[in-house]
Design a protein around this motif. Structure first.
Motif, PDB file in Angstrom:
ATOM      1  N   ILE A 164      47.108  96.108  44.072  1.00 26.11           N
ATOM      2  CA  ILE A 164      47.454  96.417  42.675  1.00 26.11           C
ATOM      3  C   ILE A 164      48.912  96.879  42.575  1.00 26.11           C
ATOM      4  O   ILE A 164      49.463  97.409  43.543  1.00 26.11           O
ATOM      5  CB  ILE A 164      46.545  97.548  42.104  1.00 26.11           C
ATOM      6  N   PRO A 165      49.527  96.698  41.425  1.00 27.12           N
ATOM      7  CA  PRO A 165      50.867  97.287  41.238  1.00 27.12           C
ATOM      8  C   PRO A 165      50.718  98.815  41.211  1.00 27.12           C
ATOM      9  O   PRO A 165      49.746  99.319  40.633  1.00 27.12           O
ATOM     10  CB  PRO A 165      51.307  96.772  39.862  1.00 27.12           C
ATOM     11  N   LYS A 166      51.655  99.502  41.841  1.00 26.26           N
ATOM     12  CA  LYS A 166      51.598 100.967  41.918  1.00 26.26           C
ATOM     13  C   LYS A 166      51.358 101.589  40.541  1.00 26.26           C
ATOM     14  O   LYS A 166      50.614 102.550  40.381  1.00 26.26           O
ATOM     15  CB  LYS A 166      52.932 101.485  42.478  1.00 26.26           C
ATOM     16  N   THR A 167      51.981 100.989  39.535  1.00 29.66           N
ATOM     17  CA  THR A 167      51.930 101.564  38.191  1.00 29.66           C
ATOM     18  C   THR A 167      50.527 101.485  37.566  1.00 29.66           C
ATOM     19  O   THR A 167      50.233 102.165  36.586  1.00 29.66           O
ATOM     20  CB  THR A 167      52.904 100.810  37.266  1.00 29.66           C
ATOM     21  N   SER A 168      49.631 100.643  38.136  1.00 32.19           N
ATOM     22  CA  SER A 168      48.292 100.467  37.541  1.00 32.19           C
ATOM     23  C   SER A 168      47.240 101.388  38.156  1.00 32.19           C
ATOM     24  O   SER A 168      46.071 101.327  37.773  1.00 32.19           O
ATOM     25  CB  SER A 168      47.788  99.042  37.740  1.00 32.19           C
ATOM     26  N   LEU A 169      47.652 102.204  39.131  1.00 34.68           N
ATOM     27  CA  LEU A 169      46.641 102.952  39.895  1.00 34.68           C
ATOM     28  C   LEU A 169      45.672 103.745  39.012  1.00 34.68           C
ATOM     29  O   LEU A 169      44.451 103.655  39.166  1.00 34.68           O
ATOM     30  CB  LEU A 169      47.324 103.888  40.904  1.00 34.68           C
ATOM     31  N   GLU A 170      46.223 104.482  38.065  1.00 38.00           N
ATOM     32  CA  GLU A 170      45.372 105.335  37.230  1.00 38.00           C
ATOM     33  C   GLU A 170      44.325 104.494  36.477  1.00 38.00           C
ATOM     34  O   GLU A 170      43.139 104.815  36.454  1.00 38.00           O
ATOM     35  CB  GLU A 170      46.243 106.073  36.225  1.00 38.00           C
ATOM     36  N   ARG A 171      44.805 103.392  35.889  1.00 42.70           N
ATOM     37  CA  ARG A 171      43.927 102.509  35.102  1.00 42.70           C
ATOM     38  C   ARG A 171      42.824 101.902  36.005  1.00 42.70           C
ATOM     39  O   ARG A 171      41.653 101.879  35.648  1.00 42.70           O
ATOM     40  CB  ARG A 171      44.792 101.401  34.471  1.00 42.70           C
ATOM     41  N   ILE A 172      43.228 101.453  37.202  1.00 38.18           N
ATOM     42  CA  ILE A 172      42.282 100.808  38.140  1.00 38.18           C
ATOM     43  C   ILE A 172      41.204 101.815  38.565  1.00 38.18           C
ATOM     44  O   ILE A 172      40.016 101.486  38.598  1.00 38.18           O
ATOM     45  CB  ILE A 172      43.036 100.266  39.390  1.00 38.18           C
ATOM     46  N   VAL A 173      41.597 103.033  38.875  1.00 36.60           N
ATOM     47  CA  VAL A 173      40.627 104.053  39.309  1.00 36.60           C
ATOM     48  C   VAL A 173      39.617 104.323  38.193  1.00 36.60           C
ATOM     49  O   VAL A 173      38.439 104.545  38.453  1.00 36.60           O
ATOM     50  CB  VAL A 173      41.349 105.347  39.759  1.00 36.60           C
ATOM     51  N   GLU A 174      40.082 104.248  36.971  1.00 31.57           N
ATOM     52  CA  GLU A 174      39.172 104.430  35.817  1.00 31.57           C
ATOM     53  C   GLU A 174      38.127 103.316  35.741  1.00 31.57           C
ATOM     54  O   GLU A 174      36.964 103.550  35.401  1.00 31.57           O
ATOM     55  CB  GLU A 174      39.980 104.376  34.515  1.00 31.57           C
ATOM     56  N   ILE A 175      38.563 102.103  36.080  1.00 32.63           N
ATOM     57  CA  ILE A 175      37.671 100.941  35.939  1.00 32.63           C
ATOM     58  C   ILE A 175      36.613 100.898  37.042  1.00 32.63           C
ATOM     59  O   ILE A 175      35.458 100.544  36.796  1.00 32.63           O
ATOM     60  CB  ILE A 175      38.498  99.611  35.982  1.00 32.63           C
ATOM     61  N   ILE A 176      37.002 101.291  38.262  1.00 29.86           N
ATOM     62  CA  ILE A 176      36.097 101.118  39.420  1.00 29.86           C
ATOM     63  C   ILE A 176      34.909 102.090  39.350  1.00 29.86           C
ATOM     64  O   ILE A 176      35.091 103.303  39.318  1.00 29.86           O
ATOM     65  CB  ILE A 176      36.870 101.353  40.748  1.00 29.86           C
ATOM     66  N   PRO A 177      33.661 101.551  39.359  1.00 30.92           N
ATOM     67  CA  PRO A 177      32.490 102.434  39.340  1.00 30.92           C
ATOM     68  C   PRO A 177      32.158 102.880  40.762  1.00 30.92           C
ATOM     69  O   PRO A 177      31.089 102.587  41.294  1.00 30.92           O
ATOM     70  CB  PRO A 177      31.398 101.513  38.787  1.00 30.92           C
TER      71      PRO A 177
END
Ligand code: PRT
Ligand code: ZN
Length: 287
Positions: A222-235
């Motif tokens: 993932i792009p570094k900048t998306s980390l917060e969003r990705i962590v939110e999505i992953i169950p």
């Protein structure tokens, strides 16, 4: 040290899945065909191969210390044998079915009818709970042909795909009982420290195999900048693992997720910039 005697079905729908489960639990079992008893090479367990109908009684009477059997058989036999763990295979339902042309509109229409079944005890309980009077005809097999022979108005039988019902021009009217294969045991086994120790070890392994079957290992970049969003999505079961990549603007994210969630999150992950998404099976998951 004594072995735990585990009864499983000798030849039938539960046999292969039962042996497969024990092998996934790490038990080294030699080829079991044509044998009545097999001993695991690396675990204090002896497998007894029996007819499924006999398993609840043999466990109750301590001929076996534990067993694998369908809940339909366990509840029908009305023994003191106890359910320890659902195993997630051998799923089926016990249902009441009627001939296609004699539709039942409400459960009260069963009143006064004749029902053929191999499960008289479970059916009796169901009728009693619903305050219905019906005549039960007990048959040991080929229950589905009873209405066409004029032996009964309705049947109460096991269904999985529904093909047998369709072939016999029958239709499901009411669900009586949902069943799957379960691990069973007895008070005597639980009260025996040595046997109970082996049983608990086996149960722990079975649970870890079940967890693993229901989970997958998800990996992506993932792009570094998306980390917060990705962590939110992953169950994720736990906080995801985040790793650095040679490309300073990118990260790798790994997580254990419930298998059935993957297709719900995949589009969101892609929209958040995830790439190289991999989903891998897990062999064991100890929580
Ligand atoms: O010889 P033994 O007594 O050990 O075996 P068995 O012939 O009594 O049992 P077996 O091997 O047929 O089934 C073992 C267990 O598998 C059952 O007790 C259930 O817990 C489970 N199971 C899962 C099923 C089915 N699915 C199933 N479909 N048991 C029986 N059926 C039969 C059902 O009786 C009907 O005749 O399959 C037919 C319907 O199937 P569909 O797919 O056409 O709906
Ligand atoms: Zn049987």
């Amino acid at each position: 040290m004594s072995n735990l005697k585990l009864a499983i079905q000798r030849k039938g729908r539960l046999t292969d899945k039962s042996v497969e489960l024990l092998k996934l639990c790490g038990l080294d079992i030699e080829s079991y065909f044509e044998r009545l008893v097999v001993t695991a090479r690396n675990f204090p367990l002896e497998i007894l191969f029996l007819r499924d109908d006999d398993i609840p009684e043999y466990v109750q009477d301590s001929v076996a210390d534990a067993g694998i059997v369908g809940e339909n058989v366990l509840f029908e036999k009305q023994t003191t044998t106890m359910e320890m763990e659902k195993l997630g295979f051998g799923r089926c339902s016990l249902i009441i079915a009627h001939p296609e042309k004699n539709q039942l509109k409400s459960i009260n229409e069963i009143d006064g009818k004749t029902i053929a079944t191999s499960y008289p005890n479970i059916l009796k309980n169901f009728l009693k709970k619903n305050k219905i009077n019906a005549k039960i005809i007990e048959l040991s097999g080929s229950v589905e042909i009873a209405p066409s022979l004029g032996v009964a108005d309705l049947i109460c039988d096991i269904v999985s795909t529904g093909n047998t019902l369709m072939m016999n021009k029958l239709k499901k009217s009411f669900n009586v009982f949902d069943s799957e294969a379960v691990l069973v045991s007895s008070k005597a086994t639980l009260n025996n420290p040595e046997k109970n120790g082996i049983l608990q070890d086996l149960l722990g392994r079975i649970r870890s195999v079940k967890n693993a079957r229901d989970s997958k290992y998800l990996m992506m970049n993932i792009p570094k900048t998306s980390l917060e969003r990705i962590v939110e999505i992953i169950p994720s079961l736990k906080s995801p693992t985040v790793l650095h990549l040679a490309d300073e603007n990118m990260l790798a994210v790994h997580a254990v997720i419930p298998s059935n969630k993957f297709w719900h999150i995949i589009e969101d992950l892609k929209a958040a910039g995830a790439s190289g998404i991999l989903l891998l099976p897990i062999e064991n998951l100890i929580q």
